[in-house]
Write a protein that holds these residues in place. Sequence first.
Motif, PDB file in Angstrom:
ATOM      1  N   ALA A 193     -18.916  40.405  59.187  1.00 56.30           N
ATOM      2  CA  ALA A 193     -17.840  39.789  59.978  1.00 56.30           C
ATOM      3  C   ALA A 193     -17.147  40.827  60.861  1.00 56.30           C
ATOM      4  O   ALA A 193     -16.796  40.537  62.008  1.00 56.30           O
ATOM      5  CB  ALA A 193     -16.834  39.125  59.050  1.00 56.30           C
ATOM      6  N   ALA A 194     -16.978  42.035  60.333  1.00 55.64           N
ATOM      7  CA  ALA A 194     -16.358  43.099  61.135  1.00 55.64           C
ATOM      8  C   ALA A 194     -17.243  43.471  62.320  1.00 55.64           C
ATOM      9  O   ALA A 194     -16.748  43.688  63.440  1.00 55.64           O
ATOM     10  CB  ALA A 194     -16.087  44.324  60.263  1.00 55.64           C
ATOM     11  N   LEU A 195     -18.558  43.516  62.103  1.00 58.76           N
ATOM     12  CA  LEU A 195     -19.470  43.802  63.219  1.00 58.76           C
ATOM     13  C   LEU A 195     -19.450  42.676  64.248  1.00 58.76           C
ATOM     14  O   LEU A 195     -19.455  42.930  65.462  1.00 58.76           O
ATOM     15  CB  LEU A 195     -20.889  44.012  62.695  1.00 58.76           C
ATOM     16  CG  LEU A 195     -21.166  45.325  61.978  1.00 58.76           C
ATOM     17  CD1 LEU A 195     -22.607  45.364  61.485  1.00 58.76           C
ATOM     18  CD2 LEU A 195     -20.903  46.516  62.881  1.00 58.76           C
ATOM     19  N   ALA A 196     -19.408  41.439  63.773  1.00 53.89           N
ATOM     20  CA  ALA A 196     -19.352  40.296  64.697  1.00 53.89           C
ATOM     21  C   ALA A 196     -18.049  40.302  65.492  1.00 53.89           C
ATOM     22  O   ALA A 196     -18.050  40.037  66.710  1.00 53.89           O
ATOM     23  CB  ALA A 196     -19.505  38.992  63.923  1.00 53.89           C
ATOM     24  N   ALA A 197     -16.945  40.612  64.829  1.00 52.73           N
ATOM     25  CA  ALA A 197     -15.661  40.672  65.535  1.00 52.73           C
ATOM     26  C   ALA A 197     -15.653  41.792  66.568  1.00 52.73           C
ATOM     27  O   ALA A 197     -15.099  41.640  67.661  1.00 52.73           O
ATOM     28  CB  ALA A 197     -14.531  40.867  64.527  1.00 52.73           C
ATOM     29  N   THR A 198     -16.289  42.907  66.249  1.00 50.75           N
ATOM     30  CA  THR A 198     -16.375  44.015  67.203  1.00 50.75           C
ATOM     31  C   THR A 198     -17.204  43.610  68.418  1.00 50.75           C
ATOM     32  O   THR A 198     -16.827  43.884  69.563  1.00 50.75           O
ATOM     33  CB  THR A 198     -17.000  45.254  66.520  1.00 50.75           C
ATOM     34  OG1 THR A 198     -16.205  45.597  65.394  1.00 50.75           O
ATOM     35  CG2 THR A 198     -17.062  46.423  67.465  1.00 50.75           C
ATOM     36  N   ALA A 199     -18.328  42.956  68.172  1.00 49.77           N
ATOM     37  CA  ALA A 199     -19.170  42.497  69.288  1.00 49.77           C
ATOM     38  C   ALA A 199     -18.424  41.478  70.142  1.00 49.77           C
ATOM     39  O   ALA A 199     -18.506  41.512  71.385  1.00 49.77           O
ATOM     40  CB  ALA A 199     -20.467  41.904  68.742  1.00 49.77           C
ATOM     41  N   VAL A 209     -14.019  49.109  68.807  1.00 51.51           N
ATOM     42  CA  VAL A 209     -15.278  49.596  68.239  1.00 51.51           C
ATOM     43  C   VAL A 209     -15.008  50.535  67.068  1.00 51.51           C
ATOM     44  O   VAL A 209     -15.665  50.456  66.022  1.00 51.51           O
ATOM     45  CB  VAL A 209     -16.132  50.289  69.322  1.00 51.51           C
ATOM     46  CG1 VAL A 209     -17.287  51.050  68.703  1.00 51.51           C
ATOM     47  CG2 VAL A 209     -16.645  49.268  70.320  1.00 51.51           C
ATOM     48  N   ALA A 210     -14.038  51.433  67.216  1.00 52.39           N
ATOM     49  CA  ALA A 210     -13.733  52.378  66.125  1.00 52.39           C
ATOM     50  C   ALA A 210     -13.229  51.643  64.893  1.00 52.39           C
ATOM     51  O   ALA A 210     -13.676  51.916  63.772  1.00 52.39           O
ATOM     52  CB  ALA A 210     -12.703  53.403  66.605  1.00 52.39           C
ATOM     53  N   ALA A 223     -14.446  49.575  59.571  1.00 55.54           N
ATOM     54  CA  ALA A 223     -14.329  48.501  58.573  1.00 55.54           C
ATOM     55  C   ALA A 223     -15.705  48.054  58.096  1.00 55.54           C
ATOM     56  O   ALA A 223     -15.931  47.857  56.894  1.00 55.54           O
ATOM     57  CB  ALA A 223     -13.558  47.322  59.158  1.00 55.54           C
ATOM     58  N   ALA A 224     -16.649  47.926  59.019  1.00 55.23           N
ATOM     59  CA  ALA A 224     -18.002  47.513  58.643  1.00 55.23           C
ATOM     60  C   ALA A 224     -18.675  48.581  57.786  1.00 55.23           C
ATOM     61  O   ALA A 224     -19.292  48.268  56.762  1.00 55.23           O
ATOM     62  CB  ALA A 224     -18.829  47.234  59.898  1.00 55.23           C
TER      63      ALA A 224
END
Length: 200
Positions: A151-157, A178-179, A184-185
């Motif tokens: 979810a953290a990667l999806a939110a970053t994207a 991104v940081a 978080a991911a």
Amino acid sequence: MVKLTLFIASLLATSVNAFVAPTSRKSASTSFVVRALPSEAPVQQTDSVGNNIAVKNLLSTVQDTGLLSQVAQVGLLSKAQGAGISLSKLENLISIAPPKLIPEVLALVEAGGPEILPILPKVIEIAPGALPLLATLITVSPGTLSLGGAAALAATAAALAILPHDSVVSIAECTVAVATGGAAAGASFVGSAVLGKITE
């Protein structure tokens, strides 16, 4: 060219001289004595019995704050046991590490002891507030942590897709997104892997 070479050589000599420890003995080739400044005088690190003063102060702080009582009140250890975490399972993590790495890590921890001791009172000061959060997080399953990382990667994207890239401020916002999302991911995936190894 000769002046430039002499200048660079003198800069190197003075920078190397800055890292030489002061001594209090008389040099054989010169007639002056180098003495340590009063501010550089060694600080007494043990009391009259031989106890390390910093460790003694740290243990007094732990006792004064009632940290161990708070650990018992929150039920951290029983929740860890309920989640399948025990000291014998933590020992398995050491066996996963390469055998050559363990002595090096222990040497680094021992060498870093004097630098770590001043930080520990701050950790103890923060710990009572973090105990309920830790007690909650210890019951989270590794799968849930992995989902949190995804979810953290999806939110970053999504943040990178939505935020504009046309000014310095918007690029700074993207960098922060991104940081934060990457950290978080990464923490979620590493926590999931470690928790999965411990609770197997």
